[in-house]
Design an enzyme around this catalytic site. Sequence first.
Site, PDB file in Angstrom:
ATOM      1  N   CYS B  97      -7.040  -0.928 -12.664  1.00 29.56           N
ATOM      2  CA  CYS B  97      -6.883  -2.177 -11.927  1.00 29.56           C
ATOM      3  C   CYS B  97      -7.812  -3.278 -12.469  1.00 29.56           C
ATOM      4  O   CYS B  97      -7.595  -3.771 -13.563  1.00 29.56           O
ATOM      5  CB  CYS B  97      -7.124  -1.910 -10.437  1.00 29.56           C
ATOM      6  SG  CYS B  97      -6.400  -3.139  -9.351  1.00 29.56           S
ATOM      7  N   HIS B 197      -3.671   3.450  -8.575  1.00 33.45           N
ATOM      8  CA  HIS B 197      -4.603   4.195  -7.731  1.00 33.45           C
ATOM      9  C   HIS B 197      -3.858   5.435  -7.236  1.00 33.45           C
ATOM     10  O   HIS B 197      -2.766   5.719  -7.675  1.00 33.45           O
ATOM     11  CB  HIS B 197      -5.035   3.337  -6.545  1.00 33.45           C
ATOM     12  CG  HIS B 197      -5.624   2.014  -6.931  1.00 33.45           C
ATOM     13  ND1 HIS B 197      -6.935   1.876  -7.317  1.00 33.45           N
ATOM     14  CD2 HIS B 197      -5.086   0.776  -7.010  1.00 33.45           C
ATOM     15  CE1 HIS B 197      -7.168   0.590  -7.595  1.00 33.45           C
ATOM     16  NE2 HIS B 197      -6.074  -0.097  -7.422  1.00 33.45           N
TER      17      HIS B 197
END
Lengths: 459, 246
Positions: B97, B197
């Site tokens: 991310c 994630h």
Amino acid sequence: MTIKLWLAVWAGRMAGWVSRLTGRGGSSLPGLVARRLEPATLTQLVRHLSWGAILLTGTNGKTTTAALARQIFEEAHRRVVTNRAGANLIEGLTAALVQAERWRVAPRAALALLETDEATMPRAAREIRPRVVTVTNFFRDQLDRYGELSTTVKYVARGIEELLPEGRLVLNADDPQVAGLRRDGVHTVFYGLELAEPTSEGDAEAGDARFCPYCGTALQYRRRYYAHIGHYACPGCGWERPQPRVRVVDWHPGAGWATVEVDAERVTVPWRLPGIYNLYNLGAGLATVVAAGLTLEAIQAGMERFKPAFGRMENLTVGVARWWLALVKNPTGFNQVLATLAESRLPSFGVVVAINDHYADGRDVSWLWDVDFERWLPRLSAQHWYVTGTRAYDMAVRLKYAGLSLAHITVETHLEAMLERLKRQERFETLYVLPTYTALLAIRRQLTRWGVTEHFREG
Amino acid sequence: MPNQRPLKLLHLYPEEMNLYGDRGNVLALTRRAEWRGLTVEVISRGAGQLVDWDTVDLVFMGGGEDSHQARIVDDFLRLGEALVPRLEQGLPMLAICGAFQLLGQSYETADGQTLPGLGFFDAWTEAGRVRAIGDVVSKTELAVEPPTIVGFENHGGLTYLGSSSQPLGRVLLGRGNNGKDGTEGAVKNHVIGTYLHGSLLPKNPHLTDLLLSWALRYRGVAQELPPLDTELEWTAHGVIVSRAKR
């Protein structure tokens, strides 16, 4: 009262009856229907309250805090309208007001006590214009919906701007993000814990707000009760934990009481809920009724008859076993529940974890990896873990990587099948059942079908 | 494989860059090494601390909230002088991310500023208007079996890969880097950048093992990782893969 409002309220109520008769829950449906016919339903109904409205928001503890405050208000002969746990979006709040009366349209209650989703705060506050806003805490929860924690805090801050001019804020002094919501010129009742005994629970938990909300410097803690909750000060700008008016100063979990100070007065109340986190709910509930002008005598009377809300650590008998139900929805809440199990000191028990990933649960299960199972597993005498729900396998993998042997894990994704199996089990006298939100609702339905619990109005 | 010095895993900014269960990745790497008799030493490094680069075998960095990322970005850019040459030489890294964005040429902050990244990936990130949130299944060209990668994305940034870049995978479910070209993440040398994630590695044991084998190779140890019982992880993986087939 306008014809339009009258129609909206009755259409909403009828939608609710039909929905319940056909066996569906639909606790927000009456609000949805009423708002279609009269978008200002909520605003107009709230105006009929003789005292006004209280909005309760924050990540954890809304339901328990609301149940507690409601109990005290009712014992003090104030009629209260509340919404059902979980029905905390704008339609759910509207539904509570629409269904407040059976035959009359306008509510006769003195006040509405509404637990409100954080992201709904700006809109709810704009429509309702509350007299009190209570904020419990901010933890990571359902970030998949709102993005990031700071976004959530901003939503709540926008809601607070809509307080009535004489309105009051109730803030958790021990959560820096919450305490930072204080605004100049707004009367604020802070609450917090000031226990004599140290209860610090480690720094390994996922901490969210360790930085000063004013200058961004890392905060220093003199005492930490859990996660980022405690007594802090900022070495950068000198800001520190505000001195709370409502203070929980003593707690005896075994004997079942707690002592709370309000300004210079002191009161001891019965308190049987486990865990430090519930002491904060006690503080939040008492600070809320204090902000609404209730006296210590009223508090004392109300507390005598307080019972926990469904699924917040209450217990039931199922087959041969005692089942304890505790909602889990974010790392901090889960850690606190595990801390409570570790305190229980039972020689043997089973743990049931039910993880769903429907919208109301939060669709992202990443948070399971922020729960500190590494810390708690060695301290628990749980002999077996039963794992269920749509994301049962994620939970099982989590336990495996925390070091639990697969021999101690049973996985069954189908929740009802797992419950049937657990109803017949005779291995454990105590089962701790830890579901996410929709799993809790499903368990409640099953328990009702078995006749273990009374029938709940909400489906 | 006992009696070796531990594998050293450098965890960058665990305080600030730790959103959405990213610590699960460190746990997955540690456990799957331990289950094979290897030990892993995790070195947590915050802003301003020194790194003994010659002992680092593997690097992990997660995502963070914008305000947290802003605290570490200057430090990370300075760190790049030591980090990037090593990534060019094969030091393996997993960047999730925000960390993935920072490895690109540039990124745009929520308030519209364009700031430089480390420039390791030929990629850049623009601020998007809508957050991409949901389950992701992608198909990767990495030599792993099965070729699927699963996770959960939650990002506002839109990342575009330059022509010389190789994506980590192509999405079968979810939006991926930018919601337009179907790419998800990036791979260069032994560096994996991704938006996923979940946590990513526990449900993608093939990626975990790939990173561990790269780390061993980087250190100069020639050995195969013995297989482990990974049925539970693959079942969890399969739950998400099946959502792409609906």
